[in-house]
Scaffold this motif. Sequence first.
Motif, mmCIF file in Angstrom:
data_model
loop_
_atom_site.group_PDB
_atom_site.id
_atom_site.type_symbol
_atom_site.label_atom_id
_atom_site.label_comp_id
_atom_site.label_asym_id
_atom_site.label_seq_id
_atom_site.Cartn_x
_atom_site.Cartn_y
_atom_site.Cartn_z
ATOM 1 N N UNK A 197 0.866 -1.183 0.000
ATOM 2 C CA UNK A 197 0.000 0.000 0.000
ATOM 3 C C UNK A 197 0.896 1.223 0.000
ATOM 4 N N UNK A 198 0.670 2.121 -0.950
ATOM 5 C CA UNK A 198 1.537 3.287 -1.101
ATOM 6 C C UNK A 198 0.850 4.582 -0.678
ATOM 7 N N UNK A 199 -0.468 4.542 -0.539
ATOM 8 C CA UNK A 199 -1.177 5.757 -0.137
ATOM 9 C C UNK A 199 -2.559 5.388 0.393
ATOM 10 N N UNK A 200 -3.013 6.132 1.401
ATOM 11 C CA UNK A 200 -4.386 6.017 1.870
ATOM 12 C C UNK A 200 -5.217 7.117 1.221
ATOM 13 N N UNK A 201 -6.413 6.783 0.810
ATOM 14 C CA UNK A 201 -7.323 7.757 0.205
ATOM 15 C C UNK A 201 -8.216 8.334 1.301
ATOM 16 N N UNK A 202 -8.268 9.657 1.371
ATOM 17 C CA UNK A 202 -9.122 10.331 2.357
ATOM 18 C C UNK A 202 -10.162 11.190 1.648
ATOM 19 N N UNK A 244 -1.707 10.023 9.289
ATOM 20 C CA UNK A 244 -1.546 11.305 9.971
ATOM 21 C C UNK A 244 -1.087 12.410 9.042
ATOM 22 N N UNK A 245 -0.181 12.076 8.127
ATOM 23 C CA UNK A 245 0.323 13.090 7.189
ATOM 24 C C UNK A 245 -0.786 13.617 6.294
ATOM 25 N N UNK A 246 -1.688 12.723 5.902
ATOM 26 C CA UNK A 246 -2.768 13.136 5.008
ATOM 27 C C UNK A 246 -3.797 14.004 5.714
#
Length: 531
Positions: A197-202, A244-246
């Motif tokens: 997983x390279x990114x979480x979608x928010x 947290x960064x997102x």
Amino acid sequence: MTSLVSPQPTDRPQLFRTLAGLGQVDLAIIGGGATGLGVALDAVLRGLSVVLLESHDFAKGTSSRATKLVHGGVRYLAQGNIALVREALHERSTLLHNAPHLARPLPFVMPGYKCWETPFYGTGLKIYDALAGKAGLGSTEFLNLRQTQGCIPGVRTQGLKGGVKYWDGQFDDARLALALARTAASQGALLINYCPVIELIHELGRVAGLQCRDAETGNVHTLRARCVINASGVWVDEIRQMDGSATGRDTQPMVAPSQGVHLVVDSEFFPGDHALLVPKTQDGRVLFAVPWLGKVILGTTDTPRHDLSREPLAFAEEVEFILGEAAKYLARPPSRSDVKSIWVGLRPLVRPPQNEGDNTKKISREHTVLVSPSGLVTVTGGKWTTYRAMAEDVLEKCMESALLERLPPSETGDFKLVGAPVTGQGRTSLTGTPGLDAYGTEAEWLAGLPGAQVELAPGLTEAMLRFAARNEYARTVEDVLARRSRLLFLDARLAQKLAPAAADILGEETGVDPRLDEFLALAGQYQRLPD
């Protein structure tokens, strides 16, 4: 018993075609170790649509590097953690029932060299029996000198007074993880390894899905999910930081990793089918000598680790500790040159609210489930034996947090894993040389594959490698010689010798680079002891 259903293929291009065709799923799970796989099986059996993504191979991390024990935790009993012991003893019984081809009862002996040791530890183990109740595997017995020698003929007899015999269980951790993955897939879950997983979608400050990348092709895929579970073990904080960064929130580390080192030697150093447990060594740790798959595992350590390498190295003092303590209890103590393989696992210990320094032996082995403000569900801590109970807790937390609707009760308490016989006891033990018994009811399918009669090493045939590629998600030489077969963990030099032949077979089956050079370097690492 004859298997009624042919093994499900694990064709990788088809797995990604299925992933690409998904819109939104109920549950996306990050991490293919014991915890994530347990959640996947529990969730799909309750009717949820499930996708699990693993950045490397299933059980590549902690979940293939356990001491191979299915246990209530004698050391936790000594710490007074009765609730954890009681839960683990219940789960021990469940695991032995659901995967009798991969987990079996194992007798242990605590040798006594002081007059007070046998009655003292024996009394505690009687309490252990009482906590197990009907789930007990056998009664604790007080042994005299002759009986102790009969059970553990490799024990040092000088000063030996007697011993205490009790029962726990052992298992093949990596193959159990694989059975969980394949069982979940057989029920409709989609599981893919080598897909980080390279990114979480928010969306509006809430987790709504993720992006993942096929490690082989580099193709990126987007998956929407009602609920995202972070079950990446020691590495959960990396996903939490992504979250947290997102959202602009600081995240404090949840995990205080420690490492456990294991040395493997030939069975001649500790013959027989009983394990040895020293409940308190010179520095207060527990020492095991466990017969497993034709070898003996010596360990383990509990040392703080501040980096998160996928292949951590042992410290010289850890090796000296294990060999030094083993020499106190074995009639023929092994030396450094006798070690067939050395391997290290990281434990995802839950960090206490206030840092109590680096004494990880005092940190709880219980698990924690945490829901972030964005709705990311993180689970870490715990141990292999309680993976199923942890999965139940994760889904309960999802329901409490309104991330999922109220679900029917879990069905995993009495659900046989792939390969488990519906009736009967499965294999008799896991102390002997590995072979077809690890495949349970699927053993017959291997007989029809090319190379079924061609043995590469004791208990390892060409057909097993082909089965691993076709039906067990294997992609690399490491996959087949470290986890589908356990050869790397048992004899690293032999694994290194057989690697080119394994690479040829695997390349023929998959059509992709089996990463032989990487495995040869890794096998070299498993042979080298630190100075």
